[in-house]
Design an enzyme around this catalytic site. Structure first.
Site, PDB file in Angstrom:
ATOM      1  N   CYS A   2       0.840  -1.204   0.000  1.00 43.19           N
ATOM      2  CA  CYS A   2       0.000   0.000   0.000  1.00 43.19           C
ATOM      3  C   CYS A   2       0.873   1.251   0.000  1.00 43.19           C
ATOM      4  O   CYS A   2       1.986   1.240   0.471  1.00 43.19           O
ATOM      5  CB  CYS A   2      -0.864  -0.010   1.259  1.00 43.19           C
ATOM      6  SG  CYS A   2      -1.689  -1.569   1.509  1.00 43.19           S
ATOM      7  N   ARG A  27       4.288   0.521  -6.539  1.00 45.17           N
ATOM      8  CA  ARG A  27       4.263  -0.381  -5.374  1.00 45.17           C
ATOM      9  C   ARG A  27       3.225  -1.483  -5.536  1.00 45.17           C
ATOM     10  O   ARG A  27       3.175  -2.407  -4.761  1.00 45.17           O
ATOM     11  CB  ARG A  27       3.966   0.423  -4.101  1.00 45.17           C
ATOM     12  CG  ARG A  27       5.055   1.414  -3.720  1.00 45.17           C
ATOM     13  CD  ARG A  27       4.642   2.145  -2.456  1.00 45.17           C
ATOM     14  NE  ARG A  27       4.391   1.215  -1.375  1.00 45.17           N
ATOM     15  CZ  ARG A  27       5.212   1.070  -0.332  1.00 45.17           C
ATOM     16  NH1 ARG A  27       6.299   1.792  -0.271  1.00 45.17           N
ATOM     17  NH2 ARG A  27       4.955   0.224   0.623  1.00 45.17           N
ATOM     18  N   TRP A  74      -3.344  -2.641  -1.327  1.00 43.61           N
ATOM     19  CA  TRP A  74      -3.011  -3.986  -1.858  1.00 43.61           C
ATOM     20  C   TRP A  74      -3.711  -4.931  -0.901  1.00 43.61           C
ATOM     21  O   TRP A  74      -3.300  -5.076   0.248  1.00 43.61           O
ATOM     22  CB  TRP A  74      -1.504  -4.153  -1.818  1.00 43.61           C
ATOM     23  CG  TRP A  74      -0.935  -5.273  -2.600  1.00 43.61           C
ATOM     24  CD1 TRP A  74      -0.963  -5.434  -3.956  1.00 43.61           C
ATOM     25  CD2 TRP A  74      -0.234  -6.412  -2.088  1.00 43.61           C
ATOM     26  NE1 TRP A  74      -0.304  -6.590  -4.321  1.00 43.61           N
ATOM     27  CE2 TRP A  74       0.142  -7.211  -3.198  1.00 43.61           C
ATOM     28  CE3 TRP A  74       0.130  -6.833  -0.828  1.00 43.61           C
ATOM     29  CZ2 TRP A  74       0.855  -8.410  -3.061  1.00 43.61           C
ATOM     30  CZ3 TRP A  74       0.849  -8.010  -0.691  1.00 43.61           C
ATOM     31  CH2 TRP A  74       1.184  -8.791  -1.801  1.00 43.61           C
ATOM     32  N   ASN A 100      -1.321   0.934   6.356  1.00 41.13           N
ATOM     33  CA  ASN A 100      -0.582  -0.203   5.778  1.00 41.13           C
ATOM     34  C   ASN A 100      -0.361  -1.174   6.918  1.00 41.13           C
ATOM     35  O   ASN A 100      -0.045  -0.755   8.041  1.00 41.13           O
ATOM     36  CB  ASN A 100       0.773   0.232   5.232  1.00 41.13           C
ATOM     37  CG  ASN A 100       0.626   1.053   3.970  1.00 41.13           C
ATOM     38  OD1 ASN A 100      -0.455   1.107   3.393  1.00 41.13           O
ATOM     39  ND2 ASN A 100       1.697   1.710   3.567  1.00 41.13           N
ATOM     40  N   GLY A 101      -0.488  -2.489   6.644  1.00 37.93           N
ATOM     41  CA  GLY A 101      -0.226  -3.488   7.686  1.00 37.93           C
ATOM     42  C   GLY A 101      -1.472  -4.304   7.966  1.00 37.93           C
ATOM     43  O   GLY A 101      -2.481  -4.204   7.263  1.00 37.93           O
ATOM     44  N   GLU A 487      19.105 -15.258 -10.976  1.00 35.83           N
ATOM     45  CA  GLU A 487      18.551 -13.909 -11.127  1.00 35.83           C
ATOM     46  C   GLU A 487      17.952 -13.724 -12.517  1.00 35.83           C
ATOM     47  O   GLU A 487      16.885 -13.145 -12.672  1.00 35.83           O
ATOM     48  CB  GLU A 487      19.646 -12.872 -10.854  1.00 35.83           C
ATOM     49  CG  GLU A 487      19.284 -11.443 -11.186  1.00 35.83           C
ATOM     50  CD  GLU A 487      18.048 -10.915 -10.450  1.00 35.83           C
ATOM     51  OE1 GLU A 487      17.563 -11.587  -9.516  1.00 35.83           O
ATOM     52  OE2 GLU A 487      17.543  -9.854 -10.838  1.00 35.83           O
ATOM     53  N   LYS A 491      14.097 -12.610 -13.144  1.00 40.31           N
ATOM     54  CA  LYS A 491      13.721 -11.456 -13.973  1.00 40.31           C
ATOM     55  C   LYS A 491      12.688 -11.866 -15.017  1.00 40.31           C
ATOM     56  O   LYS A 491      11.680 -11.219 -15.228  1.00 40.31           O
ATOM     57  CB  LYS A 491      14.953 -10.871 -14.674  1.00 40.31           C
ATOM     58  CG  LYS A 491      15.875 -10.086 -13.796  1.00 40.31           C
ATOM     59  CD  LYS A 491      15.396  -8.701 -13.429  1.00 40.31           C
ATOM     60  CE  LYS A 491      14.581  -8.564 -12.189  1.00 40.31           C
ATOM     61  NZ  LYS A 491      15.021  -9.059 -10.934  1.00 40.31           N
ATOM     62  N   GLU A 494       9.174 -12.986 -13.465  1.00 42.25           N
ATOM     63  CA  GLU A 494       8.351 -12.002 -12.731  1.00 42.25           C
ATOM     64  C   GLU A 494       7.797 -10.921 -13.637  1.00 42.25           C
ATOM     65  O   GLU A 494       6.803 -10.279 -13.289  1.00 42.25           O
ATOM     66  CB  GLU A 494       9.120 -11.397 -11.567  1.00 42.25           C
ATOM     67  CG  GLU A 494      10.256 -10.482 -11.915  1.00 42.25           C
ATOM     68  CD  GLU A 494      10.840  -9.835 -10.653  1.00 42.25           C
ATOM     69  OE1 GLU A 494      10.106  -9.565  -9.704  1.00 42.25           O
ATOM     70  OE2 GLU A 494      12.058  -9.612 -10.639  1.00 42.25           O
ATOM     71  N   HIS A 510      21.724 -34.162 -13.422  1.00 47.27           N
ATOM     72  CA  HIS A 510      21.069 -34.863 -12.300  1.00 47.27           C
ATOM     73  C   HIS A 510      19.566 -34.642 -12.301  1.00 47.27           C
ATOM     74  O   HIS A 510      18.928 -34.639 -11.250  1.00 47.27           O
ATOM     75  CB  HIS A 510      21.682 -34.383 -10.972  1.00 47.27           C
ATOM     76  CG  HIS A 510      23.145 -34.660 -10.867  1.00 47.27           C
ATOM     77  ND1 HIS A 510      23.664 -35.920 -10.696  1.00 47.27           N
ATOM     78  CD2 HIS A 510      24.207 -33.832 -10.972  1.00 47.27           C
ATOM     79  CE1 HIS A 510      24.982 -35.868 -10.661  1.00 47.27           C
ATOM     80  NE2 HIS A 510      25.348 -34.605 -10.822  1.00 47.27           N
ATOM     81  N   LYS A 609       6.691  -3.782  -5.018  1.00 48.20           N
ATOM     82  CA  LYS A 609       8.097  -3.361  -4.999  1.00 48.20           C
ATOM     83  C   LYS A 609       8.728  -3.637  -3.640  1.00 48.20           C
ATOM     84  O   LYS A 609       9.893  -3.961  -3.556  1.00 48.20           O
ATOM     85  CB  LYS A 609       8.206  -1.873  -5.319  1.00 48.20           C
ATOM     86  CG  LYS A 609       9.639  -1.355  -5.382  1.00 48.20           C
ATOM     87  CD  LYS A 609      10.447  -2.063  -6.455  1.00 48.20           C
ATOM     88  CE  LYS A 609      11.876  -1.591  -6.497  1.00 48.20           C
ATOM     89  NZ  LYS A 609      12.715  -2.443  -7.383  1.00 48.20           N
TER      90      LYS A 609
HETATM   91  C1  AGP Z   1      13.131  -8.574  -7.546  1.00 52.25           C
HETATM   92  O1  AGP Z   1      13.024  -8.260  -8.928  1.00 52.25           O
HETATM   93  C2  AGP Z   1      11.794  -8.675  -6.873  1.00 52.25           C
HETATM   94  N1  AGP Z   1      11.038  -7.485  -7.052  1.00 52.25           N
HETATM   95  C3  AGP Z   1      11.897  -9.120  -5.438  1.00 52.25           C
HETATM   96  O2  AGP Z   1      12.427 -10.432  -5.454  1.00 52.25           O
HETATM   97  C4  AGP Z   1      12.785  -8.270  -4.510  1.00 52.25           C
HETATM   98  O3  AGP Z   1      14.141  -8.428  -4.874  1.00 52.25           O
HETATM   99  C5  AGP Z   1      12.603  -8.782  -3.077  1.00 52.25           C
HETATM  100  O4  AGP Z   1      11.254  -8.555  -2.712  1.00 52.25           O
HETATM  101  C6  AGP Z   1      13.535  -8.091  -2.062  1.00 52.25           C
HETATM  102  O5  AGP Z   1      13.288  -6.717  -2.066  1.00 52.25           O
HETATM  103  P1  AGP Z   1      14.351  -5.758  -1.288  1.00 52.25           P
HETATM  104  O6  AGP Z   1      15.644  -5.822  -2.037  1.00 52.25           O
HETATM  105  O7  AGP Z   1      13.725  -4.399  -1.324  1.00 52.25           O
HETATM  106  O8  AGP Z   1      14.502  -6.290   0.107  1.00 52.25           O
END
Ligand code: AGP
Length: 614
Positions: A2, A27, A74, A100-101, A487, A491, A494, A510, A609
């Site tokens: 949020c 976000r 959210w 938020n929370g 990674e 990418k 996601e 394996h 985010k």
């Molecule tokens: C990465 O592309 C994602 N958005 C997600 O995995 C992110 O890296 C993870 O939530 C950790 O976020 P932070 O680095 O702000 O702690």
């Protein structure tokens, strides 16, 4: 997560709040709303869906007044719809809350309030807060004191803002635990509130960050700060170096595209002032780890999530190679449930772009509880991770708005390299000659990254055209580039929603080799390092089974070019810097595939985010 924005001052409040919410769109959210006090009355506008719908609503039914709060939601409790959108109001329609929370004791509070005659108009946990405030104000408390008493009754982590038509010049905000931040922006004759800096950066760079269990009483003339126990608190004002321009998209189509292409500059900024290019000597302001303490470290434990966890896996190679100290890497969400072996000789390193990831913060708290020294690598200035660590290395990468993390990943790798070099120099495991060689490689890095990112350097359009309709990808890497394969897979999945798996190349035989066929492209990182021959063999194994190979290799490499179906090249560099260059083509491959598939690159479905809920 949020988003929260608040304003009190001389200007029309609703438009300032709406614009602030737009800067928090990255976000992730599913509904949005605004509350304002206009001519002594509380006015609410809220709707399910994107901010464009709220904007339309405000056009049709304008809201005046010089004080307002706004929220992008959210959904956690209660499905995403108009009645569950924030702000929520009390029975009398005079008090509004955004939050938020999660109110963990919502059931008992709701039952208690219903028994006392309160009526609820939503399915959210948030609404209990405003009815508690209503009840306390009816007992004669003002908004600030009623808020403080109400905040003391709710369990869980929260960021909360209150507004009341009976006190039309006052906003009350509070931070409890790690459900995202609360930032107070200081203006001249006007004040701002936000869950994230970008929401109010165009208005002010002077910020105050609430700590856990702190609250702010904000009027146009300024803010007063208290603990939830009612004790006044003196707060430091931070001058934010970010400028609004760098937080805007500029000429790029997406924030992610901008942030990928910014990495030559962000790497330069990460390095700034931290390494002597002649001697290689590293100084890390804010690390707060004297050489003597560096020498007493028995092991490093890195805790992080998602992309940041993969950065930690690369960092293991960097720090172990340079400082010869063992490094364990664990997911924040796993670490605190395994009763980790931690003591005062352990350095717990957290890498976190947002500095607000609740799993990472909780892992850091567990480590501190067990007596470890904590260092955080953080991009967002003033975030919780920075404030709860013994020392911090700022990524200095500038605002990262795209949900998919890119420049923060490479900044974290570079920061961990610098940390490894600092530790190695303090512990005597990194010679002056090797320090100089590393410094020379580091000074060239931004220019090499710029070359990889330059227009036409690699052909992503052909790959996007060829593979946009595939359902599965396999990414293979070995040694220091194994985490880069992880990674690259993250990418892709996601932002394009294509299933992708990262795997240690040696493990393919394996199991995953059973998957190899002409339908599943295999991306391999085959640079000229100590496992190069193994990777060549890997490519041959995939091709022998009819698989398709997209290989990341060094410029001029003929062998890989002959064996792979497609190549993505990078310049040669110091072995420890290779991951920073090798990830760039994978970021761009994911980006172009996602664009070709028409995906929402900056705000992928279901993602946020900063994940501030468990
Ligand atoms: C990465 O592309 C994602 N958005 C997600 O995995 C992110 O890296 C993870 O939530 C950790 O976020 P932070 O680095 O702000 O702690």
């Amino acid at each position: 997560m949020c988003g929260i924005v608040g304003y009190v001052g001389l200007q029309p409040a609703a438009s300032i709040v709406l614009e602030g919410l737009k800067r928090l769109e990255y976000r992730g959210y599913d509904s949005a709303g605004i509350a304002a006090v206009q001519d002594g009355r509380l006015v609410i506008r809220r709707d399910q869906g994107k901010l464009s719908q709220l904007e339309q609503l405000l056009t049709e039914q304008p809201v005046g007044g010089h004080i307002a709060i706004g929220h992008t939601r959210w959904a956690t409790h209660g499905e995403p719809n108009q009645r569950n959108a924030h702000p929520h109001v009390d029975c009398g329609g005079e008090i509004a809350v955004i939050q938020n929370g999660i109110v963990e004791n919502v059931l008992e509070l709701r039952q208690q309030l219903l028994a006392e005659g309160h009526t609820f108009s939503s399915d959210t946990d948030t609404e209990v807060i405003v009815h508690l405030v209503e009840k306390l104000m009816a007992q004669g408390h003002d908004l600030a004191e009623a808020g403080r008493l109400a905040f003391g009754q709710i369990k869980g982590a929260h960021a909360i803002v209150l507004l009341c038509s009976r006190e039309p010049g006052t906003l009350v905000a509070a931070r409890i635990g790690n459900a995202g931040g609360v930032t107070v922006g200081l203006g001249e004759g006007e004040m701002y509130l936000a869950s994230d800096i970008p929401a109010i950066l165009e208005h002010t760079r002077r910020m105050v960050f609430l700590e856990d269990r702190e609250m702010a009483v904000v009027t146009a003339d300024g803010a007063r700060f208290f603990t939830l126990d009612g004790e006044p608190v003196e707060k430091e004002v931070t001058e934010i170096p970010w400028d609004p321009i760098s937080a805007a998209k500029g000429t790029y189509r997406h924030f992610m595209q901008k942030e990928i292409h910014e990495q030559a500059r962000s790497l330069t900024d990460t390095l700034r002032g931290r390494i002597d290019f002649e001697t290689g000597a590293v100084t890390l302001e804010g690390l707060n780890l004297p050489a003597e303490a560096a020498r007493s470290i028995g092991k490093v434990v890195t805790v992080a999530c998602g992309t940041s966890a993969y950065a930690g896996l690369v960092g293991k190679f960097l720090i172990e190679t340079l400082a010869r100290v063992p490094v364990e890497v664990d997911y924040g969400s796993e670490f605190r449930y395994r009763d980790p072996i931690i003591d005062s000789d352990t350095l717990v390193l957290s890498s976190t772009q947002s500095g607000e990831t609740v799993d990472t913060l909780a892992a850091m708290a567990e480590a501190r509880h067990k007596g470890a020294r904590s260092v955080s690598i953080v991009n967002v200035i003033g975030s919780m991770a920075q404030r709860v660590s013994d020392g911090t290395i700022l990524m200095q990468a500038g605002p990262e708005i795209g949900v998919a993390s890119t420049k923060a990943f490479t900044a974290s790798l570079l920061d961990q390299l610098l940390l490894g070099a600092y530790l190695g120099q303090a512990r005597g495991t990194l010679s002056a000659e090797d320090s100089r060689a590393l410094a020379q490689a580091v000074v060239e890095l931004p220019q090499l990254a710029g070359r990889v990112l330059s227009e036409g350097y690699n052909d992503y359009e052909t790959l996007a055209h060829e593979f946009h309709d595939r359902e599965h990808f396999l990414f293979l890497g070995r040694g220091i580039n194994y985490p880069v394969a992880l990674e690259g897979a993250l990418k892709l999945k996601e932002i394009s929603y294509i299933h992708a798996e990262g795997y240690p190349a040696g493990e393919m035989k394996h199991g995953p080799i059973a998957l190899i066929d002409e339908n599943m492209p295999v991306v391999t990182i085959a640079v000229q390092d100590n496992v190069y021959d193994k990777m060549i063999s890997q490519i041959e194994q995939v091709r022998a089974r009819g698989g398709i190979v997209i290989a990341v290799c060094n410029e001029g490499d003929k062998a890989v070019r002959e064996k792979a179906n497609y190549v993505l090249t990078i310049p040669r560099t110091h072995h420890l810097l290779t991951p920073i260059l090798a990830v760039l083509p994978l970021q761009l491959l994911a980006y172009h595939l996602a664009v070709r598939r028409g995906c929402d690159v900056d705000q992928p479905r279901n993602l946020a985010k900063s994940v501030t809920v468990e």
